[in-house]
Design a protein around this motif. Structure first.
Motif, PDB file in Angstrom:
ATOM      1  N   ILE A 130     -55.872 -11.335 -46.602  1.00 26.16           N
ATOM      2  CA  ILE A 130     -54.594 -12.048 -46.479  1.00 26.16           C
ATOM      3  C   ILE A 130     -54.120 -12.419 -47.875  1.00 26.16           C
ATOM      4  CG2 ILE A 130     -53.428 -14.098 -45.590  1.00 26.16           C
ATOM      5  CD1 ILE A 130     -55.350 -14.075 -43.251  1.00 26.16           C
ATOM      6  N   LEU A 131     -52.948 -11.909 -48.247  1.00 27.51           N
ATOM      7  CA  LEU A 131     -52.351 -12.168 -49.557  1.00 27.51           C
ATOM      8  C   LEU A 131     -51.241 -13.201 -49.384  1.00 27.51           C
ATOM      9  CD1 LEU A 131     -52.053  -8.419 -50.630  1.00 27.51           C
ATOM     10  CD2 LEU A 131     -53.871 -10.008 -51.250  1.00 27.51           C
ATOM     11  N   VAL A 132     -51.356 -14.319 -50.097  1.00 25.76           N
ATOM     12  CA  VAL A 132     -50.427 -15.441 -49.924  1.00 25.76           C
ATOM     13  C   VAL A 132     -49.408 -15.467 -51.053  1.00 25.76           C
ATOM     14  CG1 VAL A 132     -50.220 -17.945 -49.696  1.00 25.76           C
ATOM     15  CG2 VAL A 132     -52.213 -16.753 -48.748  1.00 25.76           C
ATOM     16  N   GLY A 133     -48.127 -15.592 -50.671  1.00 29.74           N
ATOM     17  CA  GLY A 133     -47.055 -15.712 -51.650  1.00 29.74           C
ATOM     18  C   GLY A 133     -46.645 -17.173 -51.790  1.00 29.74           C
ATOM     19  N   ASP A 134     -45.347 -17.432 -51.719  1.00 32.04           N
ATOM     20  CA  ASP A 134     -44.849 -18.803 -51.833  1.00 32.04           C
ATOM     21  C   ASP A 134     -45.203 -19.602 -50.580  1.00 32.04           C
ATOM     22  OD1 ASP A 134     -43.726 -18.282 -54.301  1.00 32.04           O
ATOM     23  OD2 ASP A 134     -41.782 -17.725 -53.470  1.00 32.04           O
TER      24      ASP A 134
END
Length: 323
Positions: free
Chosen positions: A108-112
Motif C-alpha cells: 500500500i503506497l500512501v500519498g497525501d
C-alpha cells in the motif's frame, strides 16, 4: 393347462441372477466428480481454497510512506489470480501486489493524507482455476505528518491574538513617541494615543481576531476528531493572517504622524506588515520585520538605528529565540 413346476423354478432363478448383476454389490467403484466447493463425492477430496495472513499490515502508514503484508493461498486448483479493491477515506493511497508461488505480497503506497482519522481498507479476492473464490480484508490507519506545523501555528497565534488585536505594541510606540516629541519641544496638537485607540476599536477585523482565541483551538479539536481536514486548517490560518494584515492598517495615519514629529530623536521610519514569530507564532508588526532588524543566531535583534524599540514595545517579547 398344466404348469411344469420345475420349469418355473429354473426361470425364477435366472431372474434372480439377472437382478444381482445390476446391483451395487458387484465389487467395482464408479469414479465420482468432486464438487467445486470442496465437498466429497465418495472417493476423492478437493482441498478448500483458503487464504491466511502470514505477515500482517502495519497498524498505521505515514503520509508518503508504504506498508506491506503477505498472504498465503492454500488449496488452489490450476493456479490462482488476485484482485485488490482498496477503499480510502480521507487521503490518497494505491495498492500493488506480487505473486510468488503460493504467496501474495500486497503493498500500500500512501500519498497525501488530509484527515487525522484517515484509513485504507483493502479487499483481496483470490480466484483459482476452478473459479472458486475467497476474500481477505485488511485495514490500517493513514498517518498525517504535515498537519502538525499548521496546528502549532494556529495554537500559538490563538494564544496571543488578544495582544495583537488590541495593537498593544503599536499603542506603546505611539504613546512613547508622543512623550519624546513633547520633551523635544515639539507642539503636539492631538492626543495621539486616544486617536490610535479609536482607530483600532473601529477596525472591522478586531472582533474576528479576538474570536480566533477560541475558534482556532476549536478547529484543531475538530481536526483531531476527523471532522475537518488539514486543508481547512491551512485555509483558516491563511485567512487569519489576511485579517491581521487588514487590522495592521488601522491607525496607520496616526502612527505615521507621531513618528514624523518625533523623528528628530528617533529618525524617520515606517512600521508596516504583520509577521509570525517563528518561536511561539504570535503576531507582531515589529519582530520579524526586516526593515527593523533580523534574527541573529536564532534571536531577534533590532538594528542599531532602531535599538530603542526594544524598551518601547517590550523586552519580554524581543528576547525570544528560534533555536
Amino acid at each position: 393347462m398344466k404348469i411344469n413346476n420345475r420349469h418355473l423354478s429354473i426361470t425364477a432363478m435366472a431372474a434372480v441372477f439377472a437382478l444381482s448383476a445390476c446391483s451395487g454389490d458387484s465389487g467395482t467403484t464408479t469414479p465420482t466428480t468432486t464438487p467445486d466447493d470442496g465437498s466429497t463425492g465418495g472417493g476423492t477430496t478437493t482441498p478448500a481454497l483458503t487464504v491466511a495472513v502470514t505477515s500482517a499490515l502495519p497498524a498505521a502508514i505515514e503520509e508518503g510512506g508504504e506498508g506491506q503484508y503477505v498472504l498465503t493461498v492454500s488449496g488452489a486448483q490450476n493456479g490462482f489470480s488476485v484482485k485488490t479493491t482498496p477503499t480510502v477515506n480521507g487521503g490518497v493511497a494505491t495498492v500493488q501486489h506480487a505473486i510468488t508461488d503460493d504467496k501474495v505480497t500486497v503493498t500500500i503506497l500512501v500519498g497525501d493524507v488530509d484527515f487525522a482519522t484517515s484509513t485504507v481498507t483493502n479487499v483481496v479476492t483470490i480466484t483459482d482455476g476452478k473459479n472458486r473464490q475467497v476474500q481477505q480484508t485488511s485495514k490500517t490507519a493513514l498517518k498525517n505528518t504535515t498537519a502538525a506545523t499548521v496546528i502549532t501555528k494556529i495554537t500559538g497565534s490563538a494564544a496571543k491574538i488578544k495582544s495583537f488585536a488590541e495593537r498593544a505594541q503599536t499603542m506603546s510606540l505611539v504613546n512613547k513617541l508622543s512623550e519624546i516629541a513633547m520633551v523635544m519641544g515639539e507642539t503636539v496638537y492631538s492626543d495621539y494615543g486616544k486617536e490610535f485607540q479609536s482607530a483600532v476599536n473601529s477596525s472591522t477585523t478586531k472582533a474576528l481576531l479576538l474570536a480566533w482565541s477560541t475558534h482556532g483551538p476549536n478547529l484543531v479539536s475538530a481536526y483531531n476528531a476527523g471532522q475537518v481536514s488539514e486543508m481547512a486548517l491551512s485555509d483558516a490560518m491563511t485567512d487569519i493572517l489576511v485579517k491581521a494584515q487588514q487590522h495592521s492598517r488601522a491607525g496607520s495615519q496616526v502612527l505615521a504622524e507621531v513618528i514624523s514629529i518625533a523623528s528628530g530623536a528617533t529618525g524617520n521610519f515606517a512600521v508596516t506588515g504583520v509577521y509570525l514569530n517563528p518561536l511561539d507564532y504570535s503576531l507582531s508588526m515589529f519582530e520579524g520585520n526586516p526593515n527593523l532588524g533580523s534574527y541573529q543566531d536564532g534571536v531577534w535583534k533590532y538594528s542599531a538605528a532602531f535599538s530603542f524599540l526594544t524598551a518601547i514595545v517590550g523586552t519580554d517579547i524581543n528576547m525570544c529565540s528560534v533555536n
